[in-house]
Design a protein around this motif. Structure first.
Motif, PDB file in Angstrom:
ATOM      1  N   ARG A   5      83.946  -3.527 -17.469  1.00 41.86           N
ATOM      2  CA  ARG A   5      83.508  -2.445 -18.348  1.00 41.86           C
ATOM      3  C   ARG A   5      82.924  -1.264 -17.579  1.00 41.86           C
ATOM      4  O   ARG A   5      81.925  -0.655 -17.981  1.00 41.86           O
ATOM      5  N   GLY A   6      83.521  -0.937 -16.436  1.00 42.78           N
ATOM      6  CA  GLY A   6      83.079   0.206 -15.649  1.00 42.78           C
ATOM      7  C   GLY A   6      81.873  -0.056 -14.773  1.00 42.78           C
ATOM      8  O   GLY A   6      81.306   0.882 -14.203  1.00 42.78           O
ATOM      9  N   TRP A   7      81.473  -1.342 -14.649  1.00 41.50           N
ATOM     10  CA  TRP A   7      80.338  -1.709 -13.815  1.00 41.50           C
ATOM     11  C   TRP A   7      80.774  -2.694 -12.738  1.00 41.50           C
ATOM     12  O   TRP A   7      81.629  -3.547 -12.981  1.00 41.50           O
ATOM     13  N   VAL A   8      80.155  -2.592 -11.578  1.00 40.83           N
ATOM     14  CA  VAL A   8      80.344  -3.577 -10.521  1.00 40.83           C
ATOM     15  C   VAL A   8      79.179  -4.548 -10.576  1.00 40.83           C
ATOM     16  O   VAL A   8      78.018  -4.142 -10.422  1.00 40.83           O
ATOM     17  N   THR A  17      74.642 -16.537  -5.473  1.00 37.53           N
ATOM     18  CA  THR A  17      75.331 -16.605  -4.187  1.00 37.53           C
ATOM     19  C   THR A  17      76.846 -16.494  -4.309  1.00 37.53           C
ATOM     20  O   THR A  17      77.539 -16.410  -3.300  1.00 37.53           O
ATOM     21  N   ALA A  18      77.386 -16.497  -5.545  1.00 39.64           N
ATOM     22  CA  ALA A  18      78.834 -16.379  -5.743  1.00 39.64           C
ATOM     23  C   ALA A  18      79.086 -15.794  -7.117  1.00 39.64           C
ATOM     24  O   ALA A  18      78.315 -16.002  -8.061  1.00 39.64           O
ATOM     25  N   ILE A  19      80.205 -15.052  -7.241  1.00 35.70           N
ATOM     26  CA  ILE A  19      80.578 -14.454  -8.514  1.00 35.70           C
ATOM     27  C   ILE A  19      82.084 -14.304  -8.545  1.00 35.70           C
ATOM     28  O   ILE A  19      82.716 -14.043  -7.515  1.00 35.70           O
ATOM     29  N   ALA A  20      82.694 -14.501  -9.716  1.00 34.75           N
ATOM     30  CA  ALA A  20      84.145 -14.413  -9.831  1.00 34.75           C
ATOM     31  C   ALA A  20      84.531 -13.966 -11.227  1.00 34.75           C
ATOM     32  O   ALA A  20      83.892 -14.356 -12.219  1.00 34.75           O
ATOM     33  N   ALA A  21      85.592 -13.162 -11.321  1.00 34.12           N
ATOM     34  CA  ALA A  21      86.098 -12.700 -12.604  1.00 34.12           C
ATOM     35  C   ALA A  21      86.841 -13.818 -13.318  1.00 34.12           C
ATOM     36  O   ALA A  21      87.387 -14.726 -12.685  1.00 34.12           O
ATOM     37  N   LEU A  22      86.869 -13.748 -14.653  1.00 32.17           N
ATOM     38  CA  LEU A  22      87.692 -14.641 -15.459  1.00 32.17           C
ATOM     39  C   LEU A  22      88.911 -13.866 -15.943  1.00 32.17           C
ATOM     40  O   LEU A  22      88.791 -12.726 -16.403  1.00 32.17           O
ATOM     41  N   PRO A  23      90.107 -14.433 -15.829  1.00 32.07           N
ATOM     42  CA  PRO A  23      91.317 -13.690 -16.190  1.00 32.07           C
ATOM     43  C   PRO A  23      91.435 -13.467 -17.690  1.00 32.07           C
ATOM     44  O   PRO A  23      91.061 -14.320 -18.494  1.00 32.07           O
ATOM     45  N   GLY A  24      91.936 -12.277 -18.076  1.00 24.49           N
ATOM     46  CA  GLY A  24      92.236 -12.007 -19.464  1.00 24.49           C
ATOM     47  C   GLY A  24      91.048 -11.753 -20.360  1.00 24.49           C
ATOM     48  O   GLY A  24      91.186 -11.729 -21.581  1.00 24.49           O
ATOM     49  N   GLU A  25      89.866 -11.572 -19.797  1.00 28.43           N
ATOM     50  CA  GLU A  25      88.679 -11.312 -20.610  1.00 28.43           C
ATOM     51  C   GLU A  25      87.655 -10.567 -19.777  1.00 28.43           C
ATOM     52  O   GLU A  25      87.811 -10.362 -18.575  1.00 28.43           O
ATOM     53  N   ASP A  26      86.573 -10.144 -20.442  1.00 31.51           N
ATOM     54  CA  ASP A  26      85.522  -9.393 -19.764  1.00 31.51           C
ATOM     55  C   ASP A  26      84.534 -10.285 -19.035  1.00 31.51           C
ATOM     56  O   ASP A  26      83.695  -9.800 -18.281  1.00 31.51           O
ATOM     57  N   GLY A  27      84.596 -11.593 -19.267  1.00 27.97           N
ATOM     58  CA  GLY A  27      83.591 -12.484 -18.722  1.00 27.97           C
ATOM     59  C   GLY A  27      83.752 -12.739 -17.245  1.00 27.97           C
ATOM     60  O   GLY A  27      84.741 -12.359 -16.608  1.00 27.97           O
ATOM     61  N   PHE A  28      82.748 -13.415 -16.687  1.00 26.66           N
ATOM     62  CA  PHE A  28      82.793 -13.796 -15.278  1.00 26.66           C
ATOM     63  C   PHE A  28      81.923 -15.023 -15.070  1.00 26.66           C
ATOM     64  O   PHE A  28      81.176 -15.456 -15.957  1.00 26.66           O
ATOM     65  N   LEU A  29      82.035 -15.619 -13.893  1.00 31.05           N
ATOM     66  CA  LEU A  29      81.288 -16.812 -13.509  1.00 31.05           C
ATOM     67  C   LEU A  29      80.374 -16.488 -12.343  1.00 31.05           C
ATOM     68  O   LEU A  29      80.715 -15.653 -11.496  1.00 31.05           O
ATOM     69  N   THR A  30      79.216 -17.146 -12.273  1.00 34.27           N
ATOM     70  CA  THR A  30      78.346 -17.009 -11.110  1.00 34.27           C
ATOM     71  C   THR A  30      77.896 -18.379 -10.627  1.00 34.27           C
ATOM     72  O   THR A  30      77.812 -19.334 -11.399  1.00 34.27           O
ATOM     73  N   VAL A  36      86.963 -19.259  -7.607  1.00 35.97           N
ATOM     74  CA  VAL A  36      88.223 -18.569  -7.896  1.00 35.97           C
ATOM     75  C   VAL A  36      88.917 -19.262  -9.064  1.00 35.97           C
ATOM     76  O   VAL A  36      88.681 -20.441  -9.340  1.00 35.97           O
ATOM     77  N   THR A  37      89.786 -18.525  -9.752  1.00 38.81           N
ATOM     78  CA  THR A  37      90.611 -19.078 -10.819  1.00 38.81           C
ATOM     79  C   THR A  37      91.997 -19.384 -10.270  1.00 38.81           C
ATOM     80  O   THR A  37      92.561 -18.586  -9.502  1.00 38.81           O
ATOM     81  N   LEU A  38      92.576 -20.512 -10.643  1.00 36.33           N
ATOM     82  CA  LEU A  38      93.923 -20.854 -10.214  1.00 36.33           C
ATOM     83  C   LEU A  38      94.961 -20.005 -10.943  1.00 36.33           C
ATOM     84  O   LEU A  38      94.658 -19.347 -11.944  1.00 36.33           O
ATOM     85  N   CYS A  39      96.210 -20.047 -10.445  1.00 35.12           N
ATOM     86  CA  CYS A  39      97.265 -19.184 -10.969  1.00 35.12           C
ATOM     87  C   CYS A  39      97.595 -19.476 -12.427  1.00 35.12           C
ATOM     88  O   CYS A  39      98.148 -18.602 -13.120  1.00 35.12           O
ATOM     89  N   ASP A  40      97.278 -20.667 -12.943  1.00 33.76           N
ATOM     90  CA  ASP A  40      97.564 -20.968 -14.342  1.00 33.76           C
ATOM     91  C   ASP A  40      96.611 -20.254 -15.297  1.00 33.76           C
ATOM     92  O   ASP A  40      96.817 -20.258 -16.520  1.00 33.76           O
ATOM     93  N   GLY A  41      95.557 -19.625 -14.752  1.00 32.95           N
ATOM     94  CA  GLY A  41      94.617 -18.870 -15.564  1.00 32.95           C
ATOM     95  C   GLY A  41      93.675 -19.711 -16.386  1.00 32.95           C
ATOM     96  O   GLY A  41      92.852 -19.173 -17.138  1.00 32.95           O
ATOM     97  N   GLU A  42      93.762 -21.036 -16.288  1.00 34.68           N
ATOM     98  CA  GLU A  42      92.929 -21.922 -17.083  1.00 34.68           C
ATOM     99  C   GLU A  42      91.934 -22.705 -16.225  1.00 34.68           C
ATOM    100  O   GLU A  42      90.776 -22.858 -16.596  1.00 34.68           O
ATOM    101  N   ARG A  43      92.387 -23.229 -15.098  1.00 34.05           N
ATOM    102  CA  ARG A  43      91.507 -24.009 -14.232  1.00 34.05           C
ATOM    103  C   ARG A  43      90.876 -23.106 -13.174  1.00 34.05           C
ATOM    104  O   ARG A  43      91.443 -22.082 -12.792  1.00 34.05           O
TER     105      ARG A  43
END
Length: 375
Positions: free
Chosen positions: A175-178, A230-243, A305-312
């Protein structure tokens, strides 16, 4: 899980990324006193080409070649961006390389302004979003945590934003933020010229949100039940992320009226193993046993990281434990079959496998390892 490739590097691998066409793996790294480089491996044959970094020639900079702290392929794989640091965590240039097969050639660079004994922090990761290169720094100043670079338009270097969940680079754009963790090293400090003292390299507790293209102020985001992100990653297909956190905690974040935090359960999960185990030597094990935990604890999450299937998705901690998830469900947990402490993680764009960069030596034994694992 099983080991597909084991790639030796002459330095600690602080960053790994698969090419977007899936044929190659790039690993970048170095040591405390620089002397880093970039290794490109062809996955089909195992052929590896290592390109050492060139020494710095700017006045006031260390003369040793820099360490590569972050790597990121452009969308067409014709360019590779490298964020670097000098010896003893001094600043280093952000370099754009042209890529031809397994060879790289320097095309452009951003060199930070440097004053002796007044280090403004050092790079810890890099990513491309559109035509912008974002560099994350280890620093205790909020306004220096993320630097935004843009190379000349004639170089046609552009990132593919759909690749962000596949490579751990310490930042996500939403959403325009890092968004990035505000913490740095636990045991190291940076010089603050405005105060004349050395302070711990922590810009803030929790998360920091940096506006990408607006004049809004930098924001701090509180993380409940966590000492440091200590870690952060985007979730595919949505605005959410993991830390991931310093003590092994994992959180899923989503946007409602405000940013919402959901703490994930962290059971050990079903037992697993990785076969065959890689050969090690007593000398290597002894060199790893003396590692100083200046940045992480053994439980700290160092990559997601997210795997190529976008789910795991996959998380790995500094103690060498790798976990496989689907949503909030833990599918399995494994201990990596090589000594050392993981420092980087990436997922393949089309195959269910990940690359884990493992730091195995101290100052005197920099040689380390990248494992490619099938999930």
């Amino acid at each position: 899980m099983r080991v597909l490739h084991a790639i030796r590097t002459p330095w600690a691998p602080y960053s790994v990324m698969f090419s977007n066409d899936g044929t190659r793996l790039a690993a970048g790294g170095g040591a405390w006193y620089g002397n880093g480089g970039v290794a490109l491996a062809r996955l089909s044959t195992g052929e590896i080409a290592v390109t050492p970094m060139s020494p710095q020639r700017q006045p006031g900079y260390p003369t040793d070649p820099p360490t590569v702290a972050g790597l990121y392929f452009s969308a067409d794989d014709r360019h590779l961006v490298a964020a670097t640091r000098g010896s003893s965590l001094s600043p280093g240039p952000t370099i754009l390389f042209g890529v031809t097969d397994l060879a790289i050639a320097r095309e452009a660079a951003f060199v930070p302004r440097h004053e002796p004994r007044r280090s403004r922090g050092c790079a810890t990761g890099v990513m491309l979003t559109g035509e912008l290169a974002l560099v994350r720094h280890h620093t205790s100043s909020l306004d220096e945590l993320v630097a935004v670079r843009q190379f000349s338009e004639r170089l046609e270097c552009r990132g593919d934003d759909t690749r962000h969940p596949l490579t751990h680079c310490g930042m996500v754009v939403r959403r325009g933020w890092v968004f990035t963790g505000g913490g740095g090293s636990l045991g190291l400090a940076v010089w603050r010229p405005e105060t004349g003292v050395r302070e711990a390299g922590k810009a803030a507790d929790g998360l920091v949100a940096v506006p990408l293209a607006s004049d809004e102020p930098i924001q701090r985001v509180h993380v409940r039940g966590g000492r440091r992100v200590t870690a952060i990653a985007a979730l595919p297909g949505e605005d959410g992320f993991l830390t991931g956190g310093l003590d092994g905690e994992l959180d899923r974040w989503s946007f409602a009226e405000t940013l919402q935090q959901e703490r994930l359960p962290t059971p050990e999960g079903p037992p697993g193993s990785i076969e065959p185990e890689l050969p090690t030597t007593p000398e290597v094990r002894q060199s790893v046993a003396g590692l100083a935990w200046a940045t992480y604890s053994r439980d700290s999450v160092v990559g997601i990281v997210t795997l190529c299937d976008g789910e795991r998705w996959v998380s790995v901690d500094a103690g060498g434990r790798l976990r496989l998830w689907r949503g909030t469900t833990l599918l399995g947990a494994w201990t990596l079959p090589a000594p050392g402490t993981p420092r980087s993680l990436a997922a393949h764009p089309t195959e269910p496998c990940v690359a884990v960069g493992i730091k195995q030596g101290g100052f005197g034994r920099p040689s380390s390892l990248v494992l490619v694992l099938e999930c």
